[in-house]
Design a protein around this motif. Structure first.
Motif, PDB file in Angstrom:
ATOM      1  N   ARG A 278      15.871 -35.591   2.599  1.00 32.49           N
ATOM      2  CA  ARG A 278      14.629 -35.249   3.302  1.00 32.49           C
ATOM      3  C   ARG A 278      13.474 -35.101   2.319  1.00 32.49           C
ATOM      4  O   ARG A 278      12.343 -35.543   2.590  1.00 32.49           O
ATOM      5  CB  ARG A 278      14.827 -33.937   4.062  1.00 32.49           C
ATOM      6  N   ALA A 284       8.933 -35.928   6.445  1.00 31.40           N
ATOM      7  CA  ALA A 284      10.155 -35.941   7.247  1.00 31.40           C
ATOM      8  C   ALA A 284      10.751 -34.544   7.330  1.00 31.40           C
ATOM      9  O   ALA A 284      10.675 -33.761   6.383  1.00 31.40           O
ATOM     10  CB  ALA A 284      11.177 -36.909   6.658  1.00 31.40           C
ATOM     11  N   THR A 285      11.332 -34.233   8.470  1.00 38.01           N
ATOM     12  CA  THR A 285      12.022 -32.964   8.662  1.00 38.01           C
ATOM     13  C   THR A 285      13.530 -33.195   8.590  1.00 38.01           C
ATOM     14  O   THR A 285      14.007 -34.339   8.614  1.00 38.01           O
ATOM     15  CB  THR A 285      11.677 -32.348  10.020  1.00 38.01           C
ATOM     16  N   ASP A 288      14.550 -35.087  11.520  1.00 40.01           N
ATOM     17  CA  ASP A 288      14.269 -36.528  11.392  1.00 40.01           C
ATOM     18  C   ASP A 288      15.400 -37.230  10.653  1.00 40.01           C
ATOM     19  O   ASP A 288      15.792 -38.345  11.010  1.00 40.01           O
ATOM     20  CB  ASP A 288      12.954 -36.760  10.646  1.00 40.01           C
ATOM     21  N   SER A 357       9.997 -40.318  12.179  1.00 36.35           N
ATOM     22  CA  SER A 357       9.233 -39.117  11.851  1.00 36.35           C
ATOM     23  C   SER A 357       7.872 -39.129  12.535  1.00 36.35           C
ATOM     24  O   SER A 357       7.438 -38.118  13.116  1.00 36.35           O
ATOM     25  CB  SER A 357       9.069 -39.004  10.334  1.00 36.35           C
ATOM     26  N   THR A 361       6.810 -36.570  15.640  1.00 38.99           N
ATOM     27  CA  THR A 361       5.629 -35.708  15.506  1.00 38.99           C
ATOM     28  C   THR A 361       4.730 -35.838  16.718  1.00 38.99           C
ATOM     29  O   THR A 361       4.248 -34.850  17.275  1.00 38.99           O
ATOM     30  CB  THR A 361       4.857 -36.056  14.221  1.00 38.99           C
TER      31      THR A 361
END
Length: 499
Positions: A278, A284-285, A288, A357, A361
């Motif tokens: 990540r 990016a989380t 994600d 991502s 969002t």
């Protein structure tokens, strides 16, 4: 009518004294009841929690049962059963009873074959393939012996109407012991109990009273919904875009009418590895990366089966609507869904993760503009009998095969315990969880973290996706695809190439 013999439905009257006491009989929310209405002979709305316990001479089936019974006071939702309202004029009620039928709820199994994890997964598939009985509290515990290494698996089967992932986490905290210097006080809720079921007259009377009170909330709900729709339109005009269920979902083989059968598989990946990857992708989380890993595995599986959908698969992602610092719940559902792309139509894994991502969002923004609780609030007005009858007819006619699915797969990520725990003195070695399938969606991927692991659980309908264990085996390589720091082809092991 003797009110003492048939306690009234609804909240307690007057200010609480001491610990809050929840009533013995309580109206289900429309959202919780919706999981009952959606259930059919082929669509089971229970969730699974699987705990792997290390061998311990003191841990036997009898000591496990006695330990669970001793903790029932800390698990009040496990004594709640559903009682339908006559004529379906309102949602059912929960009735909290003082005792449970131990033989019905806690069952013993011997894992077959070589006692491998694969053999346990086969048994879990069988356990998942039968619905829970509505005339008892909606849960079962399956004590599974014979796992390799002397371990024991405890498979918890609990109806989604009873608890979502966040509530299940709180329940888990009340049956485990976390080894810290100052362990947090376990979450507890006090419930009154009753030996008697409410009379039909009492059920009808309070159903009408609750319905009348609910109608008064409709004007404000309409205003909030209108504001939410206007907010979504503005967000989309400003550039936020996310997939539209059904309209943007391609046809794939694991989308269709479900049968009662279920299959189950697991794969474990290091949490540190997902975090490291990540950090390589700006913005990016962790979720994600979970979606990107799922995407890569599904791309390989579809290639194996010569499936090439014209557009990307879509994911339905459950999201909690609890306030950030809310007191943990022991029951009920506070969850909504957002819809995002899995970008399976993009070959490059880095570009694929970037697309996931960005879209996620936007989906979060649209979900926020609409209002996280809108779905929950409108579900209060769902008519019980027509809703349930429509779900049964839809399933019986296998109508989910007539049209594209709303989305392709359910992908959920729930934070689990971050510290090692014990259950009755036995070390909790691993923890897995998975939610139900909904008609038309033959795959659920649920991730629960435990200490430093990310445990992926895959539940599938084998008549739609026959080799879920093969799909699970593709997840490690799918995660590795997202790693920007990999050995260059033909390079010595110590050399690294950043691309």
């Amino acid at each position: 009518m003797n009110q003492a013999a048939t306690p009234p439905v609804g909240p307690p009257v007057g200010p609480p004294v001491g610990p809050p006491i929840r009533p013995a009989i309580e109206r289900m929310t429309g959202f919780d009841a919706g999981f009952l209405y959606m259930e059919t002979p082929a669509v089971h709305m229970h969730t699974l929690k699987i705990a792997l316990l290390e061998a311990d001479d003191a841990l036997t089936f009898d000591t496990f049962v006695s330990g669970m019974l001793a903790r029932l006071k800390r698990l009040p939702p496990l004594r709640r059963r559903v009682v339908e309202v006559p004529f379906g004029i309102n949602h059912p009620v929960w009735v909290t009873q003082p005792r449970i039928d131990v033989a019905h709820h806690i069952r013993r199994h011997r894992i077959g074959g070589d006692g491998s994890m694969r053999e346990l997964e086969k048994l879990i598939g069988i356990i998942a393939s039968t619905p829970l009985h509505r005339d008892r509290p909606l849960w079962e515990l399956h004590y599974c012996e014979g796992l390799e290494g002397g371990r024991v698996a405890v498979v918890g089967k609990m109806h989604h109407a009873l608890a979502d992932g966040a509530a299940a986490n709180a329940l888990l905290a009340n049956v485990t012991d976390v080894r810290t210097a100052a362990p947090p006080e376990p979450v507890q809720e006090e419930f009154a109990t009753t030996d008697r079921l409410p009379s039909r007259l009492n059920l009808v009377r309070h159903a009408w009273a609750d319905a009348a009170a609910q109608v008064l909330t409709l004007p404000e709900l309409l205003r909030r919904t209108l504001r939410g729709i206007i907010g979504v339109v503005r967000a989309r005009r400003a550039g936020a875009s996310s997939p539209v269920p059904v309209l943007h979902a391609p046809r794939v083989s694991f989308n269709g009418a479900l049968t009662p059968l279920r299959s189950f598989a697991t794969v474990t990946l290091p949490l540190a590895e997902l975090k490291r990857i990540r950090s390589q992708h700006d913005g990016a989380t962790l979720n994600d990366v979970v979606l990107g890993t799922t995407s890569g595995a599904l791309r390989r599986w579809m290639a194996d089966h010569d499936e090439r959908p014209s557009s990307s698969l879509l994911a339905g992602v459950p999201v909690s609507t609890d306030e950030r610092d809310a007191v943990p719940r022991l029951g009920g559902n506070q969850v909504s869904n957002l819809f995002t792309t899995l970008a399976t139509d993009i070959e490059d894994p880095v570009a694929r993760l970037r697309k996931i991502s960005e879209t996620t969002t936007h989906a979060k923004e649209i979900h926020s503009r609409l209002g996280a609780s809108i779905l929950v609030d409108w579900s209060q007005f769902a008519p019980p009998r027509p809703f349930a009858a429509a779900a049964r007819a839809y399933s019986r006619l296998r109508a989910a095969s007539w049209h594209p699915a709303a989305f392709s797969a359910i992908v959920s990520n729930v934070p689990g315990p971050r510290e090692p725990a014990t259950v009755g003195g036995a070390r909790l070695a691993d923890l897995f969880s998975v939610g139900p399938l909904v008609d038309g969606i033959g795959l659920n991927v649920t991730v629960w973290s435990y200490v430093e692991k990310m445990n992926f659980s895959l539940l599938a309908c084998p008549d739609l996706l026959p080799d879920v264990h093969v799909l699970a085996s593709y997840f490690p390589d799918a995660l590795a695809e997202l790693d920007l720091v990999r050995p260059a082809p033909g390079a010595a092991p110590e050399q690294r190439n950043i691309s």
